[in-house]
Design a protein around this motif. Sequence first.
Motif, mmCIF file in Angstrom:
data_model
loop_
_atom_site.group_PDB
_atom_site.id
_atom_site.type_symbol
_atom_site.label_atom_id
_atom_site.label_comp_id
_atom_site.label_asym_id
_atom_site.label_seq_id
_atom_site.Cartn_x
_atom_site.Cartn_y
_atom_site.Cartn_z
ATOM 1 N N GLY A 155 0.801 -1.211 0.000
ATOM 2 C CA GLY A 155 0.000 0.000 0.000
ATOM 3 C C GLY A 155 0.835 1.263 0.000
ATOM 4 N N TYR A 156 2.071 1.156 0.497
ATOM 5 C CA TYR A 156 2.976 2.305 0.526
ATOM 6 C C TYR A 156 3.729 2.430 -0.798
ATOM 7 N N THR A 159 15.363 1.243 9.842
ATOM 8 C CA THR A 159 15.267 2.625 10.284
ATOM 9 C C THR A 159 15.150 2.678 11.807
ATOM 10 N N ARG A 160 15.318 3.879 12.349
ATOM 11 C CA ARG A 160 15.196 4.063 13.794
ATOM 12 C C ARG A 160 13.783 3.692 14.261
ATOM 13 N N LYS A 161 12.764 4.052 13.477
ATOM 14 C CA LYS A 161 11.389 3.705 13.838
ATOM 15 C C LYS A 161 11.185 2.198 13.875
ATOM 16 N N ARG A 206 11.231 10.223 -0.690
ATOM 17 C CA ARG A 206 12.227 10.920 0.123
ATOM 18 C C ARG A 206 12.452 10.250 1.467
ATOM 19 N N SER A 207 11.408 9.629 2.015
ATOM 20 C CA SER A 207 11.544 8.999 3.333
ATOM 21 C C SER A 207 11.826 7.507 3.250
ATOM 22 N N LYS A 218 15.732 4.308 -1.118
ATOM 23 C CA LYS A 218 15.787 5.295 -2.192
ATOM 24 C C LYS A 218 17.126 5.329 -2.921
ATOM 25 N N VAL A 219 18.230 5.070 -2.227
ATOM 26 C CA VAL A 219 19.540 5.113 -2.875
ATOM 27 C C VAL A 219 19.654 4.035 -3.948
#
Length: 228
Positions: free
Chosen positions: A33-34, A52-54, A207-208, A212-213
């Motif tokens: 969905g994302y 990620t930290r989250k 962006r988040s 992405k790289v």
Amino acid sequence: MPKTKSQPHPEISQVMVMEGHNNFPISWLNKQGYCEYSIYLENVKGVKVQPTRKMVIGTQEHARLEEEFQKDAEPATFQEMLETSKTSELLSREFPVVSVKYGIRGFIDEVWMTPNEFIIIDDKPGTRAYDSSINQVWGYCLAFQDMVDDNRTIVGALRERGTDNIFWSAYFDQEAQNKIKFLVERIHSLLLGETQFRPTTNPRKCRSCRLKVNCDRRAKPGSFRSVR
């Protein structure tokens, strides 16, 4: 619950082959969905990135809640829990669900079993009910429904992580069932190569994104349209 023989997919990480059919983690319904192209990058192409930290905080919080729950928990089989819940309320955490029929599996953060209904709870950071988060909890509901021979109502719910705040809930009705079955079938079609993985068109998501790289399909500024 009966054990099912399974083996890892030879090419796609996190996919298991059960009774000759692919079986993927229910959490992928959130990823889909994302941005479903992230599933391709990480699990088909094999891109390795750090959590990620989250994600780390979420894992730690799950472990803390499970440790607290186990202090007073009483061991019971799935069938024993179903039988007991016909006359009294009980709950379970990190509840494993596997559906060979739909090719999905996962661990439900918390299940409330009452004489009238089953409440499937997924913990999330924040209090916004994104479509992708709802898809994930519907996936848990679908797998749970497939495991039980019971006509009690199933409710899906999202709860703010680390709190008792249930900020979204809904009945797992026929409309919800049809929607999630369609999305599950789409992911299976992607895994079989019958459909192409579709990247998000929302540059804010790109962006988040921790991938992405390594992504060759990043949405460009100015291409934004409202996609949750």
